[in-house]
Each structure stands twice: as structure tokens, then as C-alpha cells.
Motif scaffolding. Structure first.
Motif, PDB file in Angstrom:
ATOM      1  N   GLU A   1       5.319  96.939 116.027  1.00 35.18           N
ATOM      2  CA  GLU A   1       5.476  96.883 117.482  1.00 35.18           C
ATOM      3  C   GLU A   1       6.595  95.926 117.869  1.00 35.18           C
ATOM      4  OE1 GLU A   1       4.131  98.704 119.946  1.00 35.18           O
ATOM      5  OE2 GLU A   1       3.313  99.914 118.305  1.00 35.18           O
ATOM      6  N   ARG A   2       6.709  94.821 117.132  1.00 39.66           N
ATOM      7  CA  ARG A   2       7.780  93.863 117.420  1.00 39.66           C
ATOM      8  C   ARG A   2       9.137  94.498 117.152  1.00 39.66           C
ATOM      9  NH1 ARG A   2       7.809  88.351 114.151  1.00 39.66           N
ATOM     10  NH2 ARG A   2       5.904  88.032 115.378  1.00 39.66           N
ATOM     11  N   LYS A   3       9.248  95.208 116.041  1.00 37.33           N
ATOM     12  CA  LYS A   3      10.505  95.889 115.726  1.00 37.33           C
ATOM     13  C   LYS A   3      10.843  96.923 116.792  1.00 37.33           C
ATOM     14  CE  LYS A   3      10.471  95.461 110.670  1.00 37.33           C
ATOM     15  NZ  LYS A   3      10.514  96.206 109.393  1.00 37.33           N
TER      16      LYS A   3
ATOM     17  N   PHE B   1      12.062  95.222 119.835  1.00 35.20           N
ATOM     18  CA  PHE B   1      13.368  94.628 119.582  1.00 35.20           C
ATOM     19  C   PHE B   1      14.464  95.681 119.693  1.00 35.20           C
ATOM     20  CE2 PHE B   1      16.745  93.097 116.716  1.00 35.20           C
ATOM     21  CZ  PHE B   1      16.921  91.797 117.182  1.00 35.20           C
ATOM     22  N   PHE B   2      14.272  96.808 119.026  1.00 36.58           N
ATOM     23  CA  PHE B   2      15.271  97.873 119.070  1.00 36.58           C
ATOM     24  C   PHE B   2      15.405  98.457 120.477  1.00 36.58           C
ATOM     25  CE2 PHE B   2      13.909  98.709 114.427  1.00 36.58           C
ATOM     26  CZ  PHE B   2      14.792  97.748 113.961  1.00 36.58           C
ATOM     27  N   SER B   3      14.270  98.654 121.150  1.00 36.31           N
ATOM     28  CA  SER B   3      14.294  99.233 122.497  1.00 36.31           C
ATOM     29  C   SER B   3      14.997  98.313 123.489  1.00 36.31           C
ATOM     30  CB  SER B   3      12.863  99.506 122.975  1.00 36.31           C
ATOM     31  OG  SER B   3      12.239 100.481 122.177  1.00 36.31           O
ATOM     32  N   PHE B   4      14.889  97.008 123.268  1.00 43.23           N
ATOM     33  CA  PHE B   4      15.504  96.034 124.173  1.00 43.23           C
ATOM     34  C   PHE B   4      17.018  95.979 124.004  1.00 43.23           C
ATOM     35  CE2 PHE B   4      16.759  91.475 124.830  1.00 43.23           C
ATOM     36  CZ  PHE B   4      16.695  91.493 126.215  1.00 43.23           C
TER      37      PHE B   4
ATOM     38  N   THR C   1      18.630  93.792 134.433  1.00 41.87           N
ATOM     39  CA  THR C   1      17.324  93.737 135.098  1.00 41.87           C
ATOM     40  C   THR C   1      16.170  93.721 134.096  1.00 41.87           C
ATOM     41  OG1 THR C   1      17.308  96.163 135.304  1.00 41.87           O
ATOM     42  CG2 THR C   1      18.188  94.895 137.157  1.00 41.87           C
ATOM     43  N   ALA C   2      16.461  94.125 132.857  1.00 43.59           N
ATOM     44  CA  ALA C   2      15.399  94.169 131.847  1.00 43.59           C
ATOM     45  C   ALA C   2      14.977  92.753 131.454  1.00 43.59           C
ATOM     46  CB  ALA C   2      15.888  94.926 130.613  1.00 43.59           C
ATOM     47  N   LYS C   3      13.688  92.506 131.426  1.00 48.78           N
ATOM     48  CA  LYS C   3      13.165  91.208 131.042  1.00 48.78           C
ATOM     49  C   LYS C   3      13.103  91.112 129.520  1.00 48.78           C
ATOM     50  CE  LYS C   3       9.192  88.139 131.671  1.00 48.78           C
ATOM     51  NZ  LYS C   3       7.836  87.991 132.275  1.00 48.78           N
ATOM     52  N   THR C   4      13.530  89.973 128.992  1.00 45.89           N
ATOM     53  CA  THR C   4      13.502  89.779 127.546  1.00 45.89           C
ATOM     54  C   THR C   4      12.062  89.648 127.067  1.00 45.89           C
ATOM     55  OG1 THR C   4      15.607  88.573 127.655  1.00 45.89           O
ATOM     56  CG2 THR C   4      14.312  88.355 125.633  1.00 45.89           C
TER      57      THR C   4
ATOM     58  N   LEU D   1      24.357  99.104 112.696  1.00 45.09           N
ATOM     59  CA  LEU D   1      24.904  97.830 112.224  1.00 45.09           C
ATOM     60  C   LEU D   1      24.568  96.710 113.203  1.00 45.09           C
ATOM     61  CD1 LEU D   1      26.605  96.491 110.010  1.00 45.09           C
ATOM     62  CD2 LEU D   1      28.612  96.868 111.449  1.00 45.09           C
ATOM     63  N   VAL D   2      24.712  96.975 114.489  1.00 49.97           N
ATOM     64  CA  VAL D   2      24.422  95.959 115.506  1.00 49.97           C
ATOM     65  C   VAL D   2      22.968  95.508 115.417  1.00 49.97           C
ATOM     66  CG1 VAL D   2      24.467  95.407 117.961  1.00 49.97           C
ATOM     67  CG2 VAL D   2      26.147  97.011 117.030  1.00 49.97           C
ATOM     68  N   LEU D   3      22.052  96.458 115.355  1.00 48.48           N
ATOM     69  CA  LEU D   3      20.627  96.132 115.342  1.00 48.48           C
ATOM     70  C   LEU D   3      20.229  95.411 114.060  1.00 48.48           C
ATOM     71  CD1 LEU D   3      19.201  99.437 116.875  1.00 48.48           C
ATOM     72  CD2 LEU D   3      19.578  97.244 118.028  1.00 48.48           C
ATOM     73  N   ALA D   4      20.823  95.803 112.937  1.00 48.60           N
ATOM     74  CA  ALA D   4      20.504  95.150 111.668  1.00 48.60           C
ATOM     75  C   ALA D   4      20.962  93.701 111.674  1.00 48.60           C
ATOM     76  CB  ALA D   4      21.153  95.904 110.506  1.00 48.60           C
ATOM     77  N   GLN D   5      22.176  93.452 112.154  1.00 45.63           N
ATOM     78  CA  GLN D   5      22.667  92.077 112.188  1.00 45.63           C
ATOM     79  C   GLN D   5      21.920  91.240 113.214  1.00 45.63           C
ATOM     80  OE1 GLN D   5      27.311  92.502 111.789  1.00 45.63           O
ATOM     81  NE2 GLN D   5      26.575  90.598 110.884  1.00 45.63           N
TER      82      GLN D   5
END
Length: 269
Positions: free
Chosen positions: A53-55, A58-61, A39-42, A135-139
Motif C-alpha cells: 500500500e505504501r508503494k 508513493f507511485f500514485s503521488f 493541490t495534492a496533499k503529500t 527511472l524517476v520512481l525507482a530513484q
């Protein structure tokens, strides 16, 4: 070059060719995706001008999708340990449990077994395990240019996963003549995260990563991206330079702060 060196070079090249290969979701996963729609919008990451703010966006999404997948994996591990205990006590497994184990071994690239032994379950536990959020977020950040790449915006692909069925994805602009791969399209970012974690857990190219993780389990140490990153030699043709870059992303952004599921509760004896 000796015959042995030539064989090793060919094997390494073969592993790199398949390193980003993304298989189709299992029937079980497809059913899960259908019953639990995203349900979360990209976010429009490119429109967020402030880098911090972009980072953060990105991480929160992506982090909830990592947690969702790892939670499923931990549930599978719990069931595996329960079945392992039953076998050690001499109890018989149900037909349902045997079928589940057989399917799980097959998806992990292991031989199916009709009457699983304790060793068969122990083998599986090296494949069925979490991949830390760091690791997931970094890649994801590296491979998708923080969610702004064409493959991320047009195909929900945050990790550069390939596919080989015509029309399965987006054709890379820089694809070599004669190459047949496409960059896989996903219905949403969650599917991309799930496929990426499955890839690290199942692909022969990441045998080293799984061995590092198994040793951490054995020693009752936390499973971290800074440890597992050293098993990513085959993820990119850049080899060690790529590993160093991902490690730098984890360090610079302090991504270990997102590792909420990385402390082992039990290990395989």
C-alpha cells in the motif's frame, strides 16, 4: 598512475561532486509553479504500514508530476522540430523564437547563438527529452526511502539534490567537516521532480545517459529506465553498485508499467 589516468580520475571525481547539484528553477518554471499550484496533499508514507500500500501510494503521488514535466518537454521538442523544419525550408526564425532557443541552449549548458542553424537545434534535442517514469520512481524510492527520509518529509526532496547557498536546504547530519553543501529544500514534491529531470538533462555528469537516449531515438526504440539507468554511473559514489540497485528496483517493482510517454514519434535525422 599515469598523467592521463590521473586526469581521468580527477574528471570523474569532479563529475561526481556536481552530479546531484540542483540549480534554481528558471523564471519560466517559477511562473508556471505560481500559476499551477499543487493541490495534492503529500501522504504520510511512514504511517502506511502495509508495504504494498505504501508503494502504491508513493507511485500514485509522484507519477502525475513526472507526466507533467515530460509533457512540457514533449511540447518543447515539438516546437524545436517545427523550427528545425522552418530552417531546412530556408525560412527565417522570429526574434521570439531565436530568444527562446538561446535561453534553452544556455540552460542546457550550450553556447548561446544569435542566428541558430539546424545543427544548433539538433544539439538541443539531445538535452530536451523525457526521462521515463520507471527511472524517476525507482530513484525517488531509493533516495527518499519511499518518501520517509528527513529530506523528503522536511524538504520535499526526493532525489538527494544538493545546493551550496547557505540556508538553501537542510544540513546533512553526516556532512564532512569543511563541506558547504546542503540538501535543497523545495516548496513541494513537484519542484523536486522537475529539478531532478532538469539535472539529468543538463548536467555534464549525465552525458552518457543522454547519449543512450539519443541512440534510442535514432533507432526509433522506446526510451526506458532499464536502458537509461546505465548512464547513472556518476549519481552515487557507489558507481556500478548503485546502478545495479536502481535497475533491481525497476525490475522487482515492474516499474516499466508506468512508462506512458516513452515511445518516440520522431528522431533527429
Amino acid at each position: 598512475m599515469s598523467d592521463q589516468q590521473s586526469s581521468e580520475a580527477e574528471e570523474a571525481a569532479s563529475l561526481q561532486d556536481q552530479a546531484n547539484l540542483s540549480g534554481e528553477s528558471s523564471a519560466e518554471e517559477k511562473d508556471y509553479f505560481k500559476k499551477h499550484p499543487v493541490t495534492a496533499k503529500t501522504p504520510d508514507f511512514a504511517a502506511i504500514q502495509d508495504v504494498n500500500e505504501r508503494k502504491k501510494a508513493f507511485f500514485s503521488f509522484l507519477k502525475p508530476f513526472v507526466d507533467e514535466k515530460n509533457t512540457q518537454i514533449l511540447q518543447q521538442r515539438k516546437r524545436l522540430f517545427s523550427l528545425l523544419t522552418m530552417l531546412k525550408k530556408g525560412d527565417s526564425l522570429s526574434a521570439k523564437d531565436k530568444a527562446w532557443l538561446s535561453d534553452l541552449r544556455s540552460s542546457s549548458g550550450l553556447d548561446k547563438v544569435d542566428n541558430p542553424k539546424a545543427s544548433d537545434i539538433k544539439d538541443l534535442l539531445n538535452y530536451i527529452d523525457i526521462v521515463p517514469s520507471s527511472l524517476v520512481l525507482a530513484q525517488a524510492a531509493n533516495e527518499s526511502a519511499w518518501g520517509t527520509s528527513r529530506f523528503a518529509t522536511d524538504g520535499n526532496n526526493y532525489f538527494g539534490q544538493w545546493c551550496f547557498r547557505k540556508g538553501c536546504g537542510l544540513v546533512p547530519e553526516s556532512r564532512d567537516d569543511g563541506a558547504a553543501h546542503e540538501v535543497r529544500k523545495f516548496n513541494d514534491a513537484r519542484e523536486s521532480v522537475f529539478a531532478y529531470i532538469d539535472n539529468l538533462n543538463q548536467n555534464a555528469a549525465y552525458k552518457k545517459l543522454r547519449a543512450i537516449r539519443a541512440n534510442l531515438r535514432k533507432d526509433h526504440d522506446p526510451i526506458t529506465g532499464l536502458a537509461l539507468v546505465h548512464g547513472l554511473d556518476n549519481y552515487s559514489q557507489r558507481g556500478q553498485a548503485y546502478v545495479d540497485e536502481i535497475e533491481g528496483l525497476i525490475q522487482y517493482n515492474k516499474l516499466w508499467r508506468f512508462n506512458t510517454q516513452n515511445t518516440p514519434k520522431v528522431s533527429v535525422n
